[in-house]
Enzyme design. Structure first.
Site, PDB file in Angstrom:
ATOM      1  N   CYS A 124       6.012  -0.080   7.316  1.00 13.86           N
ATOM      2  CA  CYS A 124       5.622   1.056   6.489  1.00 13.86           C
ATOM      3  C   CYS A 124       6.818   1.472   5.644  1.00 13.86           C
ATOM      4  O   CYS A 124       7.936   1.567   6.174  1.00 13.86           O
ATOM      5  CB  CYS A 124       5.180   2.209   7.385  1.00 13.86           C
ATOM      6  SG  CYS A 124       4.697   3.686   6.488  1.00 13.86           S
ATOM      7  N   LEU A 125       6.601   1.725   4.381  1.00 15.90           N
ATOM      8  CA  LEU A 125       7.711   2.142   3.504  1.00 15.90           C
ATOM      9  C   LEU A 125       8.301   3.480   3.955  1.00 15.90           C
ATOM     10  O   LEU A 125       9.435   3.795   3.619  1.00 15.90           O
ATOM     11  CB  LEU A 125       7.249   2.226   2.039  1.00 15.90           C
ATOM     12  CG  LEU A 125       6.922   0.891   1.355  1.00 15.90           C
ATOM     13  CD1 LEU A 125       6.438   1.120  -0.070  1.00 15.90           C
ATOM     14  CD2 LEU A 125       8.128  -0.036   1.348  1.00 15.90           C
ATOM     15  N   GLN A 164       2.900  10.002   1.214  1.00 15.73           N
ATOM     16  CA  GLN A 164       4.180   9.274   1.201  1.00 15.73           C
ATOM     17  C   GLN A 164       5.022   9.569  -0.031  1.00 15.73           C
ATOM     18  O   GLN A 164       6.209   9.266  -0.062  1.00 15.73           O
ATOM     19  CB  GLN A 164       3.938   7.769   1.284  1.00 15.73           C
ATOM     20  CG  GLN A 164       3.363   7.338   2.623  1.00 15.73           C
ATOM     21  CD  GLN A 164       3.283   5.850   2.681  1.00 15.73           C
ATOM     22  OE1 GLN A 164       2.347   5.265   2.160  1.00 15.73           O
ATOM     23  NE2 GLN A 164       4.283   5.217   3.283  1.00 15.73           N
ATOM     24  N   HIS A 169      -4.358   1.235   7.589  1.00 20.76           N
ATOM     25  CA  HIS A 169      -3.009   1.825   7.661  1.00 20.76           C
ATOM     26  C   HIS A 169      -2.881   2.963   6.641  1.00 20.76           C
ATOM     27  O   HIS A 169      -2.419   4.059   6.966  1.00 20.76           O
ATOM     28  CB  HIS A 169      -1.977   0.722   7.398  1.00 20.76           C
ATOM     29  CG  HIS A 169      -0.556   1.181   7.332  1.00 20.76           C
ATOM     30  ND1 HIS A 169       0.416   0.753   8.205  1.00 20.76           N
ATOM     31  CD2 HIS A 169       0.069   2.030   6.476  1.00 20.76           C
ATOM     32  CE1 HIS A 169       1.567   1.329   7.900  1.00 20.76           C
ATOM     33  NE2 HIS A 169       1.387   2.108   6.845  1.00 20.76           N
ATOM     34  N   GLU A 170      -3.332   2.683   5.410  1.00 20.27           N
ATOM     35  CA  GLU A 170      -3.231   3.705   4.353  1.00 20.27           C
ATOM     36  C   GLU A 170      -4.136   4.889   4.659  1.00 20.27           C
ATOM     37  O   GLU A 170      -3.763   6.043   4.450  1.00 20.27           O
ATOM     38  CB  GLU A 170      -3.593   3.118   2.989  1.00 20.27           C
ATOM     39  CG  GLU A 170      -2.701   1.979   2.528  1.00 20.27           C
ATOM     40  CD  GLU A 170      -1.227   2.250   2.726  1.00 20.27           C
ATOM     41  OE1 GLU A 170      -0.775   3.403   2.520  1.00 20.27           O
ATOM     42  OE2 GLU A 170      -0.514   1.310   3.102  1.00 20.27           O
ATOM     43  N   GLY A 225       0.838  -1.182   0.000  1.00 23.76           N
ATOM     44  CA  GLY A 225       0.000   0.000   0.000  1.00 23.76           C
ATOM     45  C   GLY A 225       0.877   1.237   0.000  1.00 23.76           C
ATOM     46  O   GLY A 225       2.045   1.182   0.413  1.00 23.76           O
TER      47      GLY A 225
HETATM   48 NI    NI Z   1       2.646   3.358   5.764  1.00 20.12          NI
END
Ligand code: NI
Length: 165
Positions: A89-90, A51, A131-132, A46
């Site tokens: 998380c990225l 981000q 989360h997103e 995601g």
């Molecule tokens: Ni994230």
């Protein structure tokens, strides 16, 4: 499509509330295709607008391979149950944590054609969507996690859980 740079924790962009999308333009479509490419490149499931430095209420998610969701102006309209599991998380590379999320959700969002749809998700997919969604509110999983751990070189990837985003 093109890869976009991923904004990392510490950048104030990740702490702002994103703005609604008025109209689904080619620019939004192209942004979201880039986001899918960037998400896959980072082996995430995601990725949300902020981000990649775009403060719009959009995210992409691929909770199962080849099952991509394009969520524009998403709203979580129902939620049920609570499950604690691992998340990453990225934007928070090298870490994972335990987070409680709804077991089941119903979400309403616009798609790339500008149509409004409702979706139901459970378990891992529900976790990814929540989360997103949180990213659009300026919330990181580390805010909600009961524990956050560093991924060590020795760590078994299986134990580390899946990278949500
Ligand atoms: Ni994230």
């Amino acid at each position: 499509m093109a890869l976009r740079n991923i904004v990392e924790k510490g950048d104030p962009i990740l702490r702002k509330r994103s703005r609604e999308v008025g109209e689904v333009t080619d620019r939004i479509r192209s942004l979201m295709e880039d986001m899918v490419e960037t998400m896959r490149h980072g082996q995430g499931v995601g990725l949300a607008g902020p981000q990649v430095g775009v403060m719009r209420r959009v995210f992409v998610a691929e909770p199962e391979p080849e099952q991509v969701y394009y969520m524009i102006n998403p709203e979580i309209i129902e939620q049920e149950g609570l499950v604690e599991d691992t998340e990453g998380c990225l934007s928070v590379p090298g870490y994972y944590g335990m987070v409680e999320r709804p077991q089941k959700i119903k979400i309403r969002a616009m798609d790339l054609d500008g149509n409004i749809n409702e979706y139901e998700f459970e378990d891992f997919a529900a976790r990814v969507m929540c989360h997103e969604y949180d990213h659009l509110e300026g919330i990181l999983y580390t805010d909600k996690a009961t524990e956050v751990h560093m991924l060590s070189e020795e760590a078994d990837e299986e134990d580390a859980g899946e990278d949500i985003e």
